[in-house]
Design a protein around this motif. Structure first.
Motif, mmCIF file in Angstrom:
data_model
loop_
_atom_site.group_PDB
_atom_site.id
_atom_site.type_symbol
_atom_site.label_atom_id
_atom_site.label_comp_id
_atom_site.label_asym_id
_atom_site.label_seq_id
_atom_site.Cartn_x
_atom_site.Cartn_y
_atom_site.Cartn_z
ATOM 1 N N GLN A 131 123.442 -48.465 -73.839
ATOM 2 C CA GLN A 131 123.404 -47.238 -73.807
ATOM 3 C C GLN A 131 121.480 -46.840 -74.148
ATOM 4 N N LEU A 132 120.812 -48.213 -73.933
ATOM 5 C CA LEU A 132 119.379 -47.705 -73.822
ATOM 6 C C LEU A 132 118.979 -47.857 -72.473
ATOM 7 N N VAL A 148 124.525 -50.760 -78.406
ATOM 8 C CA VAL A 148 123.078 -50.021 -77.849
ATOM 9 C C VAL A 148 122.247 -50.568 -76.675
ATOM 10 N N ALA A 149 122.434 -51.795 -76.276
ATOM 11 C CA ALA A 149 121.062 -52.424 -75.075
ATOM 12 C C ALA A 149 121.732 -51.401 -74.235
ATOM 13 N N GLU A 166 105.364 -42.680 -75.090
ATOM 14 C CA GLU A 166 106.067 -43.941 -76.557
ATOM 15 C C GLU A 166 104.783 -45.251 -76.920
ATOM 16 N N ARG A 167 105.047 -45.256 -77.526
ATOM 17 C CA ARG A 167 103.731 -46.400 -77.578
ATOM 18 C C ARG A 167 104.224 -47.823 -77.266
ATOM 19 N N ARG A 179 116.856 -41.229 -67.393
ATOM 20 C CA ARG A 179 114.978 -41.236 -67.791
ATOM 21 C C ARG A 179 114.765 -40.665 -66.163
ATOM 22 N N ARG A 228 121.399 -47.122 -69.874
ATOM 23 C CA ARG A 228 122.116 -46.180 -69.137
ATOM 24 C C ARG A 228 120.737 -44.901 -69.492
ATOM 25 N N ALA A 229 120.396 -44.625 -70.464
ATOM 26 C CA ALA A 229 119.029 -43.985 -70.857
ATOM 27 C C ALA A 229 118.124 -43.761 -70.054
ATOM 28 N N GLU A 230 117.576 -45.784 -70.247
ATOM 29 C CA GLU A 230 116.166 -45.066 -69.542
ATOM 30 C C GLU A 230 116.963 -45.075 -68.017
ATOM 31 N N CYS A 236 111.332 -34.032 -71.406
ATOM 32 C CA CYS A 236 111.101 -33.908 -73.187
ATOM 33 C C CYS A 236 109.697 -34.297 -73.750
ATOM 34 N N GLU A 237 109.640 -33.606 -74.680
ATOM 35 C CA GLU A 237 107.828 -33.939 -74.666
ATOM 36 C C GLU A 237 108.706 -34.354 -76.304
ATOM 37 N N LEU A 238 109.451 -34.129 -76.648
ATOM 38 C CA LEU A 238 109.625 -34.762 -78.101
ATOM 39 C C LEU A 238 109.835 -36.091 -78.030
ATOM 40 N N GLY A 239 108.962 -36.410 -79.329
ATOM 41 C CA GLY A 239 108.729 -38.278 -79.166
ATOM 42 C C GLY A 239 107.436 -38.021 -79.490
#
Lengths: 142, 142
Positions: free
Chosen positions: A110-111, A107-108, A141-142, A118, A113-115, A135-138
């Motif tokens: 994946q995170l 998971v780490a 970020e908090r 982006r 990689r995705a970051e 992307c506007e979904l979500g």
DNA sequence: GCTTGCCCTGACGTCGGCGTCAACCCGTAC
DNA sequence: GTACGGGTTGACGCCGACGTCAGGGCAAGC
């Protein structure tokens, strides 16, 4: 001692005690009114159950400990059957922790990689023409 | 593509796909016969769901990824909402692994303590009078 | 007598993610 | 015809450890 008092002293509920009895784990004598009657040994057994439950033992896995106590032994884990449960639980825990650690790393990965993807997309958007829609979904970020 | 084919290609069952649809996670078009009709994008989404499920994500937690894909993004984790789920999951995993490791140590401690007590008792039994009865519950240790 | 407080049994609800019927429809092959 | 291999909906079953009612009993205090 009746069911309410035992439950209170062990920090549990009467429903739980009736459930344990229905499973044959903590049988109770009855007084002349049909009310369940418990003694200090039952409290010991119940505390043993609760401790193991807190460790994540299933109810059935606590049975050897309870039977060991009822057989008159000083501790619930004075019997080989209890030790066997300990060992089995240790193996289970080791396996589970290992799996979870592996998943955590995936998971780490994946995170990160995705970051990275982006960020690269954001950098591209600043260079050539106008900023392309991200992307506007979500929401933010908090 | 109909439900049976999609299920086979994703290595799951038709029941699962109908369940996902009932949860609003993977809605399906219908052909003229009323049969569910899927395309390659549905397969992508389904694979995304399965991967996350395999990581221990709850179904609801996969929803942002699916919505992200349906919004036309290249990956299910191209959206902030998905990244937030990743981060939340990492925190959960770290907490869980920590708790399990603590329990593991406690159980290991209990085991060694119980084994030591047993050995001491066995040693005592050899010294003074005759050997006192030890516990028979659980039979011979394997 | 009435309330309060404890007890009793029996039985259904919870949660997640489906499995497993039941009863039916539809098109194709024999 | 009829059997087969798909599809459809609806509904109940499962697991574990109880929570939560429903409906009733018994004793003590006012």
């Amino acid at each position: 001692m009746r069911i309410g008092e035992l439950a209170a002293r062990a920090g549990t509920t009467t429903r739980t005690l009736r459930y344990y009895e229905s499973r044959g784990l903590l049988p109770a004598r009855r007084d002349e009114l049909g009310h369940r009657a418990y003694d200090e040994r039952d409290l010991r057994a119940l505390q043993q159950i609760r401790t193991l439950q807190h460790f994540g033992f299933e109810l059935e896995e606590t049975r050897p400990f309870v039977e060991c106590l009822r057989a008159g032994h000083p501790e619930g884990d004075s019997c080989p059957a209890s030790l066997a449960v300990y060992r089995r639980k240790l193996d289970e825990l080791d396996a589970l922790i290992g799996e979870l650690a592996a998943v955590r790393e995936k998971v780490a990965g994946q995170l990160t990689r995705a970051e990275r993807a982006r960020d690269e997309l954001a950098a591209e958007a600043l260079v050539p023409g106008g900023p392309e829609p991200v992307c506007e979904l979500g929401g933010r970020e908090r």
